[in-house]
Design a protein around this motif. Sequence first.
Motif, PDB file in Angstrom:
ATOM      1  N   GLU A 146       0.808  -1.211   0.000  1.00  0.00           N
ATOM      2  CA  GLU A 146       0.000   0.000   0.000  1.00  0.00           C
ATOM      3  C   GLU A 146       0.845   1.267   0.000  1.00  0.00           C
ATOM      4  O   GLU A 146       0.369   2.337  -0.374  1.00  0.00           O
ATOM      5  N   GLN A 147       2.098   1.163   0.444  1.00  0.00           N
ATOM      6  CA  GLN A 147       3.009   2.321   0.454  1.00  0.00           C
ATOM      7  C   GLN A 147       3.794   2.445  -0.847  1.00  0.00           C
ATOM      8  O   GLN A 147       4.633   3.339  -0.988  1.00  0.00           O
ATOM      9  N   GLY A 148       3.548   1.543  -1.806  1.00  0.00           N
ATOM     10  CA  GLY A 148       4.247   1.602  -3.072  1.00  0.00           C
ATOM     11  C   GLY A 148       5.604   0.938  -3.069  1.00  0.00           C
ATOM     12  O   GLY A 148       6.374   1.091  -4.026  1.00  0.00           O
ATOM     13  N   ARG A 149       5.940   0.182  -2.013  1.00  0.00           N
ATOM     14  CA  ARG A 149       7.214  -0.521  -1.944  1.00  0.00           C
ATOM     15  C   ARG A 149       7.064  -1.912  -2.535  1.00  0.00           C
ATOM     16  O   ARG A 149       6.029  -2.565  -2.405  1.00  0.00           O
ATOM     17  N   LEU A 150       8.127  -2.361  -3.195  1.00  0.00           N
ATOM     18  CA  LEU A 150       8.085  -3.646  -3.880  1.00  0.00           C
ATOM     19  C   LEU A 150       7.918  -4.807  -2.910  1.00  0.00           C
ATOM     20  O   LEU A 150       8.560  -4.858  -1.860  1.00  0.00           O
ATOM     21  N   LEU A 151       7.058  -5.748  -3.286  1.00  0.00           N
ATOM     22  CA  LEU A 151       6.950  -7.032  -2.592  1.00  0.00           C
ATOM     23  C   LEU A 151       7.674  -8.104  -3.391  1.00  0.00           C
ATOM     24  O   LEU A 151       8.406  -8.919  -2.828  1.00  0.00           O
ATOM     25  N   THR A 152       7.458  -8.110  -4.713  1.00  0.00           N
ATOM     26  CA  THR A 152       8.165  -9.021  -5.612  1.00  0.00           C
ATOM     27  C   THR A 152       8.498  -8.281  -6.897  1.00  0.00           C
ATOM     28  O   THR A 152       7.801  -7.329  -7.284  1.00  0.00           O
ATOM     29  N   PHE A 153       9.552  -8.715  -7.561  1.00  0.00           N
ATOM     30  CA  PHE A 153       9.925  -8.178  -8.869  1.00  0.00           C
ATOM     31  C   PHE A 153      10.477  -9.341  -9.679  1.00  0.00           C
ATOM     32  O   PHE A 153      11.406 -10.033  -9.229  1.00  0.00           O
TER      33      PHE A 153
END
Length: 445
Positions: A146-153
């Motif tokens: 929700e903060q725009g930080r990556l979980l997976t790439f």
Amino acid sequence: MKLLTNWLAATARLPRQHKLALASLSLLVGAALMWQPHPFSSSRDRQPIPIPNDTQNITSVEHSEPIEQGLDADDPALRVPEDALEKDITSEAPRTHQHTVAAGDTLGGIFSQYGLPISQLYQMLDENDRVGDIRRGQNMEWQVDEQGRLLTFTLYQSLKYRDQYRFEQGKVAYARLETKGDREKVTVIGRVNSSFYQQARQAGLTPNQIQNLVSALQWRFDFGRQSRRGDQFAIQVDKEFIDNKPVSSGNIFAMLYRAGDRDIFIYRHTDGRFYDEQGQSLDRALRRIPTAKRYRISSSFDPHRKHPITGRISPHNGTDFATPVGTSVLAAGDGVVVKARKHPLAGNYVVIKHGREYSTRYLHLHRILVKPGDHVSMGQRIALSGNTGRSTGPHLHFELLKYGHPVNAMKVPLPEAHPVPSQERGEFQRQAKHAQQALEQRLNG
């Protein structure tokens, strides 16, 4: 020496306040000449990923947003409200974002376009120093919190291999994943009892697969508003099996949805996009410039913009155009107005929802010409630009959001309503017809 004597004599005749001003100026010039920045800066073993210059702007008084307080991209007053279907899709898994590498793309530039944290890119670089070696046509996908930080790439190196980075508790784990096993097309069918989402999940589809279908058909059929009890669907999925057991969710290749006496069919082409049975695009285009002519960009999209005094990150989540007060503001695409009101920082503003994937914001307006609930067309006049709210000068602040996250409207790939290329359309129509007939048999049988 004589010149210095004459200058001192002339100075002695000046009024006292002029002498003080001249002395102060001399001290400032002397200090500037004595101070020089060191020509070298400390270096690290890690090499930086190149980032476009327009993502490194420093906030100045010429920029339209106030340097003391920027706009919050997640301000509830500015957000597009989610309906029941969107809440269902995001309740079990984060949305998956996708990008295909274009000519001239760099990984740092892609991160900047989509407002992804550069610090996480450096974490990936520490784990795999070749992560920045991308090529034209390569596919990548990611999920954010929700903060725009990556979980997976995930970077797809080939049909067989993909590089995946998982972020958890501030750390990243890297793995090279291999696709194994046999692949075959299977068909899942279902009938809507409560909602399309629930019945699709019961039929075996994942939240991401459902999201892809909903996005593909967002302009042809709204599953949230138009699906009804008794509707039927048949979906063709390419699954991977090992020892006759499915080991991956697979890709969706075709779907036939029967809503009463109306049949809706889509088929995936080799470019990865869905089209109708004739090879016509399902998308509707968006424009990058929300004005009739181009105006100077006074402040670019920059999620990493720094405050000139505090040095803190003060993101600029849109593009500012130096438009005179009263300039016509045009809708960037077909859509529905979801907000048209006043905000203490944004001033008069309008928010438009374009299908389910994109939305746009238009801030600091002089006058609003639409109201919530209005359906607008691309290029329709929706407002007049102005200087309302916390603004340092007349301008139009324009934002493009993809699934609720700000992206660079001037650079990210935008949907285009192009059909299957003419030289490929005959073969596409033949395969699509075959798939459509097979799905019809399943629904009729």
